[in-house]
Design an enzyme around this catalytic site. Sequence first.
Site, PDB file in Angstrom:
ATOM      1  CB  SER A 229      -0.903  -0.032   1.235  1.00  0.00           C
ATOM      2  OG  SER A 229      -0.822   1.176   1.936  1.00  0.00           O
ATOM      3  CE  LYS A 230       1.853   3.884  -5.927  1.00  0.00           C
ATOM      4  NZ  LYS A 230       1.244   4.420  -7.112  1.00  0.00           N
ATOM      5  NE  ARG A 231      -4.157   4.670   3.135  1.00  0.00           N
ATOM      6  CZ  ARG A 231      -4.503   3.869   4.149  1.00  0.00           C
ATOM      7  NH1 ARG A 231      -4.254   4.220   5.379  1.00  0.00           N
ATOM      8  NH2 ARG A 231      -5.095   2.717   3.913  1.00  0.00           N
TER       9      ARG A 231
END
Length: 450
Positions: A229-231
């Site tokens: 997840s880029k987050r």
Amino acid sequence: MRNWALAKQSGGKFLIRIEDTDRERYVEGAVEVILSALKWLGIDHDEGPDIGGPHLPYTQSERLDIYKKHAKELVNLGKAYYCFCSRERLEEVRKKNLENKTLPRYDRHCRALDPRSAELRVKAQESHVIRLKVPESGVTTCSDVIRGDVSWENSGLDDQVLQKSDGYPTYHLGVVVDDHLMGVTHIIRGEEWLSSSPKHILLYQAFGWELPIFAHLPVIRNKDKSKMSKRKNDVSILSHRDRGYLPEAIMNFMALMGWSHPEKKEIFPVTDFVKYFSLERVTLTAPVYDIDKLNWLNGQYIRALNDKELSSRLIPFIPSDCPKNLVSQLIPLVKERLVTLKDFEELTKFFYRDIEVDHSLLHKKSNPEQVKEQLTESIKIIEKMSDSDMTAPRLEQLFRTLASAHTWKPGQFFMMLRIATTGQMATPPLFDTMAVLGRKLVLKRLQFLQ
Ligand code: ZN
């Protein structure tokens, strides 16, 4: 990186295009970030928004007329049509699809409109989109270099929108038109784009254009196979730079994702990747973002640098309170232990910052009386030395003699000295460290504990 390597090895061109027609997802400054990340990695391009080239402009929002012209061309060819359906009507169609459990697609209501009357409604500025007329039968096949043929029944495909009511192209129209006009031969992208490829292929066919080569790469996963997840995972290139990774280590790491060196090498220069990379050697197993492997590679690359080069790479990571003239002395001491350039501060801070000594560690392998005696005798030795005497071999000789004269165990004594002068149990070699600390600071730290 893969596109770039293929372009290099085949004498092709690598171009950068800015796809910014989705205004909702537009991020200010994102283009500069991408360009500086590529520059840092050494991925140079032959054409792009910053350097120009034969296919200007390279920014999609400046190419709107080109997309409009092409969408209109498809309408004229009878391969696309105007759709005037209101938002409400489309919402009803969607609901009906849900109720009847049919495929979620447009019901092709406007496909049957008379083209001439549709043209008049457009001229009268009635709100509309342009949709592709997807063939009602047959199959669309993507010949993927990595996956082989992947096919879709045309009857299951939607009459996709090509041009939105605001006149902007959809991503699919923009990318196909540009790839064709800019002479793009290889479409290499993540597997999440595979389901879009029939849309793109149908567009190429509608225009009568030659298909490019497609390759859909497996998506990178975490070590536990979960999706990244880029987050949650900070995987951007520039964040790696700021965390002290070397660009050559990142390039090597990325090269190994889903690909292996023909000689099974783990460490190799990017020129090897350019020379040997082939899409046929890409595995379908999802490559893993393995931070331990990246750290190992980074350490290897750091140790391969000579001290002068390492010193220049370290510039952004030297703490402001570290005296500049100390850096060249510290580098050989910590080079073996640097995992990232950022570790420099943690590994060297006791050379230029106040230390705190944990007394329980100091006395761990001994008793307070003996430690006190050891400190007193050590101070005497240092006091008798001159600044220029403070070399590692000389210190070692004196302190080994001292230990044997008192029958102190060298292991305990030297660890005590290490903790007393640095506050830490793990440091570069003790006597080299003391030599760099210098007579004054060593004395001060020993006297403070006495
Ligand atoms: Zn319609």
